[in-house]
Write a protein that holds these residues in place. Structure first.
Motif, PDB file in Angstrom:
ATOM      1  N   GLU A 205       3.498  -1.396   4.223  1.00  0.00           N
ATOM      2  CA  GLU A 205       3.673  -0.123   3.547  1.00  0.00           C
ATOM      3  C   GLU A 205       4.682  -0.290   2.417  1.00  0.00           C
ATOM      4  O   GLU A 205       5.601  -1.102   2.488  1.00  0.00           O
ATOM      5  CB  GLU A 205       4.181   0.927   4.546  1.00  0.00           C
ATOM      6  CG  GLU A 205       4.100   2.317   3.974  1.00  0.00           C
ATOM      7  CD  GLU A 205       4.584   3.376   4.956  1.00  0.00           C
ATOM      8  OE1 GLU A 205       4.738   3.076   6.150  1.00  0.00           O
ATOM      9  OE2 GLU A 205       4.814   4.506   4.494  1.00  0.00           O
ATOM     10  N   PHE A 206       4.511   0.491   1.383  1.00  0.00           N
ATOM     11  CA  PHE A 206       5.429   0.478   0.264  1.00  0.00           C
ATOM     12  C   PHE A 206       6.852   0.828   0.738  1.00  0.00           C
ATOM     13  O   PHE A 206       7.051   1.790   1.455  1.00  0.00           O
ATOM     14  CB  PHE A 206       4.952   1.504  -0.772  1.00  0.00           C
ATOM     15  CG  PHE A 206       5.929   1.718  -1.883  1.00  0.00           C
ATOM     16  CD1 PHE A 206       5.900   0.920  -3.000  1.00  0.00           C
ATOM     17  CD2 PHE A 206       6.911   2.698  -1.786  1.00  0.00           C
ATOM     18  CE1 PHE A 206       6.812   1.100  -4.025  1.00  0.00           C
ATOM     19  CE2 PHE A 206       7.829   2.888  -2.809  1.00  0.00           C
ATOM     20  CZ  PHE A 206       7.784   2.083  -3.925  1.00  0.00           C
TER      21      PHE A 206
ATOM     22  N   ARG B 149       5.030   6.258  -6.424  1.00  0.00           N
ATOM     23  CA  ARG B 149       6.322   6.051  -5.764  1.00  0.00           C
ATOM     24  C   ARG B 149       7.381   5.465  -6.685  1.00  0.00           C
ATOM     25  O   ARG B 149       8.486   5.975  -6.759  1.00  0.00           O
ATOM     26  CB  ARG B 149       6.177   5.176  -4.504  1.00  0.00           C
ATOM     27  CG  ARG B 149       5.053   5.623  -3.583  1.00  0.00           C
ATOM     28  CD  ARG B 149       5.374   6.929  -2.916  1.00  0.00           C
ATOM     29  NE  ARG B 149       6.336   6.764  -1.851  1.00  0.00           N
ATOM     30  CZ  ARG B 149       6.030   6.350  -0.627  1.00  0.00           C
ATOM     31  NH1 ARG B 149       4.763   6.074  -0.330  1.00  0.00           N
ATOM     32  NH2 ARG B 149       6.965   6.214   0.280  1.00  0.00           N
TER      33      ARG B 149
ATOM     34  N   TYR C  17       9.839  -5.477  -8.057  1.00  0.00           N
ATOM     35  CA  TYR C  17       8.384  -5.475  -7.836  1.00  0.00           C
ATOM     36  C   TYR C  17       7.663  -6.476  -8.733  1.00  0.00           C
ATOM     37  O   TYR C  17       6.444  -6.470  -8.833  1.00  0.00           O
ATOM     38  CB  TYR C  17       7.829  -4.063  -8.069  1.00  0.00           C
ATOM     39  CG  TYR C  17       8.422  -3.050  -7.101  1.00  0.00           C
ATOM     40  CD1 TYR C  17       7.885  -2.884  -5.829  1.00  0.00           C
ATOM     41  CD2 TYR C  17       9.547  -2.310  -7.446  1.00  0.00           C
ATOM     42  CE1 TYR C  17       8.447  -1.997  -4.927  1.00  0.00           C
ATOM     43  CE2 TYR C  17      10.123  -1.415  -6.546  1.00  0.00           C
ATOM     44  CZ  TYR C  17       9.566  -1.267  -5.289  1.00  0.00           C
ATOM     45  OH  TYR C  17      10.119  -0.408  -4.396  1.00  0.00           O
TER      46      TYR C  17
ATOM     47  N   GLN D 182       2.454   9.725  -6.041  1.00  0.00           N
ATOM     48  CA  GLN D 182       1.574   8.702  -5.462  1.00  0.00           C
ATOM     49  C   GLN D 182       2.025   7.285  -5.806  1.00  0.00           C
ATOM     50  O   GLN D 182       1.886   6.375  -5.007  1.00  0.00           O
ATOM     51  CB  GLN D 182       0.131   8.861  -5.955  1.00  0.00           C
ATOM     52  CG  GLN D 182      -0.554  10.146  -5.528  1.00  0.00           C
ATOM     53  CD  GLN D 182      -0.404  11.208  -6.591  1.00  0.00           C
ATOM     54  OE1 GLN D 182      -0.545  10.930  -7.775  1.00  0.00           O
ATOM     55  NE2 GLN D 182      -0.106  12.430  -6.174  1.00  0.00           N
TER      56      GLN D 182
ATOM     57  N   PHE E   9      -3.278   2.464  -4.394  1.00  0.00           N
ATOM     58  CA  PHE E   9      -2.900   3.857  -4.656  1.00  0.00           C
ATOM     59  C   PHE E   9      -4.055   4.807  -4.344  1.00  0.00           C
ATOM     60  O   PHE E   9      -5.211   4.431  -4.382  1.00  0.00           O
ATOM     61  CB  PHE E   9      -2.546   4.050  -6.138  1.00  0.00           C
ATOM     62  CG  PHE E   9      -1.440   3.167  -6.629  1.00  0.00           C
ATOM     63  CD1 PHE E   9      -0.113   3.537  -6.451  1.00  0.00           C
ATOM     64  CD2 PHE E   9      -1.733   1.978  -7.273  1.00  0.00           C
ATOM     65  CE1 PHE E   9       0.915   2.719  -6.910  1.00  0.00           C
ATOM     66  CE2 PHE E   9      -0.714   1.155  -7.735  1.00  0.00           C
ATOM     67  CZ  PHE E   9       0.617   1.524  -7.552  1.00  0.00           C
TER      68      PHE E   9
ATOM     69  N   PHE F 152      10.665   1.685  -0.805  1.00  0.00           N
ATOM     70  CA  PHE F 152      11.303   2.017  -2.072  1.00  0.00           C
ATOM     71  C   PHE F 152      12.530   1.148  -2.342  1.00  0.00           C
ATOM     72  O   PHE F 152      13.395   0.983  -1.496  1.00  0.00           O
ATOM     73  CB  PHE F 152      11.707   3.495  -2.095  1.00  0.00           C
ATOM     74  CG  PHE F 152      12.318   3.899  -3.415  1.00  0.00           C
ATOM     75  CD1 PHE F 152      11.514   4.155  -4.520  1.00  0.00           C
ATOM     76  CD2 PHE F 152      13.702   3.987  -3.567  1.00  0.00           C
ATOM     77  CE1 PHE F 152      12.075   4.508  -5.738  1.00  0.00           C
ATOM     78  CE2 PHE F 152      14.262   4.346  -4.796  1.00  0.00           C
ATOM     79  CZ  PHE F 152      13.444   4.604  -5.870  1.00  0.00           C
TER      80      PHE F 152
ATOM     81  N   ALA G 172      -1.416  -3.777  -5.565  1.00  0.00           N
ATOM     82  CA  ALA G 172      -0.854  -2.497  -5.150  1.00  0.00           C
ATOM     83  C   ALA G 172      -1.991  -1.496  -4.978  1.00  0.00           C
ATOM     84  O   ALA G 172      -2.926  -1.459  -5.774  1.00  0.00           O
ATOM     85  CB  ALA G 172       0.148  -1.994  -6.189  1.00  0.00           C
TER      86      ALA G 172
ATOM     87  N   SER H 292       0.826  -1.197   0.000  1.00  0.00           N
ATOM     88  CA  SER H 292       0.000   0.000   0.000  1.00  0.00           C
ATOM     89  C   SER H 292       0.866   1.255   0.000  1.00  0.00           C
ATOM     90  O   SER H 292       1.748   1.419   0.832  1.00  0.00           O
ATOM     91  CB  SER H 292      -0.914   0.017   1.220  1.00  0.00           C
ATOM     92  OG  SER H 292      -1.695   1.197   1.174  1.00  0.00           O
ATOM     93  N   THR H 293       0.589   2.128  -0.956  1.00  0.00           N
ATOM     94  CA  THR H 293       1.249   3.435  -0.950  1.00  0.00           C
ATOM     95  C   THR H 293       0.407   4.420  -0.133  1.00  0.00           C
ATOM     96  O   THR H 293       0.773   5.572   0.015  1.00  0.00           O
ATOM     97  CB  THR H 293       1.411   3.986  -2.385  1.00  0.00           C
ATOM     98  OG1 THR H 293       0.105   4.172  -2.931  1.00  0.00           O
ATOM     99  CG2 THR H 293       2.191   3.045  -3.267  1.00  0.00           C
TER     100      THR H 293
ATOM    101  N   LYS I 199      -0.820   5.271   3.405  1.00  0.00           N
ATOM    102  CA  LYS I 199      -0.439   4.962   4.795  1.00  0.00           C
ATOM    103  C   LYS I 199      -1.607   4.424   5.626  1.00  0.00           C
ATOM    104  O   LYS I 199      -1.463   3.474   6.383  1.00  0.00           O
ATOM    105  CB  LYS I 199       0.102   6.230   5.468  1.00  0.00           C
ATOM    106  CG  LYS I 199       1.623   6.320   5.426  1.00  0.00           C
ATOM    107  CD  LYS I 199       2.156   7.060   6.653  1.00  0.00           C
ATOM    108  CE  LYS I 199       3.668   6.996   6.686  1.00  0.00           C
ATOM    109  NZ  LYS I 199       4.302   8.065   5.896  1.00  0.00           N
TER     110      LYS I 199
END
Lengths: 195, 459
Positions: free
Chosen positions: A86-87, A124, A96, A122, A104, A89, A102, A74-75, A77
């Motif tokens: 949480e996503f 990321r 990925y 958004q 957004f 990076f 996923a 999840s991007t 929070k």
């Protein structure tokens, strides 16, 4: 140099300057009508739309719908939980490749075509909305706009490295015009509109 | 100049040997045209949108040099490397050079009619490089070693059973498979592997924006994005006419493009590339290849407004019944028949004649290109410059002779009616092109002139 040759040839051959037309008028549409239109168009092109009264209702619905999936990111929070991390990076987009779901939160949604606008901020990492097997979008009702003209008025001079309108799951009709969902990108798209 | 072996009538004849397939091709495209109509009629301001799009394109063309300079300046500031190519050969060399610099021998590509126009795949393959097309339809024709037959629907001419055979041969799909769902899944797996292993990706460009230096790529499959976001090097190739002045103008064009093409409200993905991602190299190649020359031809300049939606092909009675391959140019159908003679008048002299001049193409064009009028104008240029087929020249002369003398016209008419009545085999035979795929009309007993004399004049 080809650049200078091309520009010189163009300047030689260009017609007299034609003026730009006036912009298209912006439509004012009542919010519930926008919601109804967005939902109808989105479902017409293969998305699933849930209208929820409050943001809190979304998390259990995602959990129920994707309980069998292995890697969910999840991007957003507020939707992170024990099952939905949480996503994080990773500069290598290939990392990925095994994402199943996923989540957004797009900046805006367009009622006339159900396209949702996501920018790098958004998503990321750019590949994520395309490489995931299923995509989930959560959007407040207040972020819906009538058409593309209003959408670009909102986007205006925004700065982004990459941005995209996404309307539905990835699809193709290249084999005898039979519509197949899930060409290269997500096989399904689930949209939550919350008040 | 190239000389070619078969012209449009000969190639259409090959396509027409299978009557059922022609009917199926015709009906499929007409169905897409109807979806376009339904979609267009759902937008009350549709005609206003077309007019705006046409005017924005007129402005873009009338100021193209400045817009290109502005685009270049901003793209450079955004961190994109900009190249200029005068023709197809230079375009191909630039792409090759970028790949060589990185030591890359395999590339994944999304749909780009410009690279078809430039024959990029063939060029790179000759240099020992491998190119895989990632749009499903393009991949299918690539496996079949054929060019696309339609700019939006590259394998519209193929039956699912034929695609099943190709996938059996090349992708290991079970023999006899023809279910589109299963075939698409096989392609998904095969191409996912390709996307994940390629260091370079090439995409086309639908719109490039002078104001911001960004470019937009539209797909339904997401193949351009899968390629570009996974690769270290992204090369985007565009004809110089793809520039539009401002970002907000996309509002007009994105509303028109997919609705005109397939009847969809918008393509699934409309991706705006403004900067390369961290660590990625992004190139854009701006290609002329005859466009500056076309700009100077007042009668044909408007063809540069084309946004490549394919609506003119779907509606064209000639395209639907002759197939895209009969045009022998990367871009088939009515718009291709205007663009091709710009590059080579002799080689493509037949194409402007592949039209009924019914005007349907102009009526559906989202940017209001006067397509059928340009086809008519090309015919005149081609005949004047002496590129018309000799049979056509001869029959034109004969027609001129007949029509300029009332006496000969009346005699010829009478003779024609008598022949068709008493010796139909003299016209109903393979030497008469009008008899092909057509029944000759029943002959009236008298001409209109004779009827008029008898019934009206005597009153």
């Amino acid at each position: 140099m080809s650049r200078d040759k091309i520009l010189a040839a163009l300047r030689q051959n260009q017609p007299e300057l034609a003026p730009l037309p006036a912009s298209m008028p912006l439509q004012q549409i009542e919010i519930l009508e926008l919601q109804a239109k967005f939902k109808a168009v989105a479902e017409g092109i293969g998305s699933t739309v849930h209208l929820v009264d409050e943001f809190g209702a979304i998390q259990p619905m995602i959990a129920a719908r994707f309980s069998a999936e292995k890697r969910i990111l999840s991007t957003v929070k507020e939707l992170v939980s024990a099952a939905v991390p949480e996503f994080q990076f990773d500069a290598d987009p290939h990392s990925y490749a095994d994402v199943d779901v996923a989540i957004f939160k797009p900046e805006l949604g367009v009622a006339e075509n159900s396209a949702l606008w996501l920018t790098e901020a958004q998503m990321r990492i750019r590949v994520l909305p395309f490489i995931t097997q299923h995509i989930v979008m959560v959007i407040p009702l207040s972020s819906l706009v009538p058409d593309m003209h209003t959408a670009y008025q909102k986007i205006a001079e925004a700065d982004y490295g990459f941005g995209t309108f996404i309307a539905g799951p990835s699809k193709t009709a290249d084999i005898e015009q039979s519509l197949v969902l899930g060409a290269h990108g997500p096989r399904s798209m689930t949209i939550f509109i919350y008040a | 100049m190239n000389t070619k072996t078969k012209d449009h009538p000969e190639l259409s004849e090959l396509f027409n040997q299978d009557e059922q397939r022609v009917n199926w091709h015709d009906e499929t495209l007409w169905w897409i045209r109807q979806k376009r109509d339904k979609s267009a009629h759902g937008i009350p301001e549709w005609e206003t949108l077309r007019e705006k799009a046409s005017q924005i394109k007129n402005n873009a063309l009338s100021n193209l040099a400045d817009y290109l300079v502005s685009f270049e300046e901003r793209a450079l500031a955004n961190g994109i490397i900009v190249h200029w190519a005068a023709d197809a050969a230079e375009h191909n060399q630039i792409v090759h050079g970028i790949l060589q610099k990185h030591g890359i021998s395999k590339m994944v590509k999304s749909k780009s009619m410009l690279t078809e126009e430039c024959h990029l795949n063939e060029y790179l393959e000759k240099q020992g490089l491998e190119v895989i097309d990632s749009d499903l339809g393009e991949r299918i024709v690539q496996l079949a070693k054929e060019p696309p037959s339609h700019i939006v629907l590259p394998c519209i001419h193929k039956k699912k059973e034929e695609i099943g055979d190709l996938f059996h041969q090349h992708l290991g799909v079970e023999a006899g498979t023809s279910d589109p769902q299963i075939l698409t899944e096989a392609a998904r797996q095969h191409l996912r592997e390709t996307f994940l292993t390629r260091k370079a990706a090439l995409t086309g460009v639908n719109f490039a924006i002078a104001e911001t230096g960004e470019f937009v790529v539209c797909t339904n499959e997401g193949n351009a994005d899968m390629g570009a976001h996974l690769a270290d090097v992204h090369i985007a190739c565009m004809g110089i006419e793809k520039i539009i002045p401002k970002r907000k103008h996309l509002g007009v064009f994105l509303r028109l493009l997919a609705r005109s093409a397939t009847g969809q409200p918008v393509t699934t993905y409309s991706s705006h590339f403004k900067r390369p991602r961290e660590g990625q190299e992004m190139h854009i190649v701006l290609v002329d290849n005859g466009r500056t020359v076309q700009m100077g031809r007042e009668d044909f300049r408007a063809s540069l407004k084309c946004i490549r939606c394919g609506a003119c092909m779907n509606t064209c009675p000639v395209y639907r019944r002759s197939g895209g391959h009969s045009y022998s140019y990367a871009i088939s159908g009515p718009i291709g028949a205007i663009l091709a003679p710009n590059l080579d008048r002799e080689k493509y002299a037949d194409l402007p004649f592949a039209s009924t001049l019914c005007g349907s193409c102009s009526n559906v064009c989202p940017v209001k290109i006067d397509i059928h009028q340009q086809l008519y104008k090309w015919r005149q240029v081609i005949v004047q410059e002496g590129y018309a087929a000799s049979s056509k020249k001869m029959s034109m002369k004969l027609m001129n002779y007949t029509l300029s003398s009332p006496g000969i016209y009346r005699t010829a008419g009478k003779a024609g009616r008598l022949i068709m009545k008493y010796a139909p085999f003299a016209v109903n035979n393979q030497f008469n092109p009008w008899y092909k795929q057509r029944d000759m009309p029943e002959v009236p007993k008298q001409s209109f002139g004779e009827w008029y004399k008898k019934n009206v004049k005597s009153e």
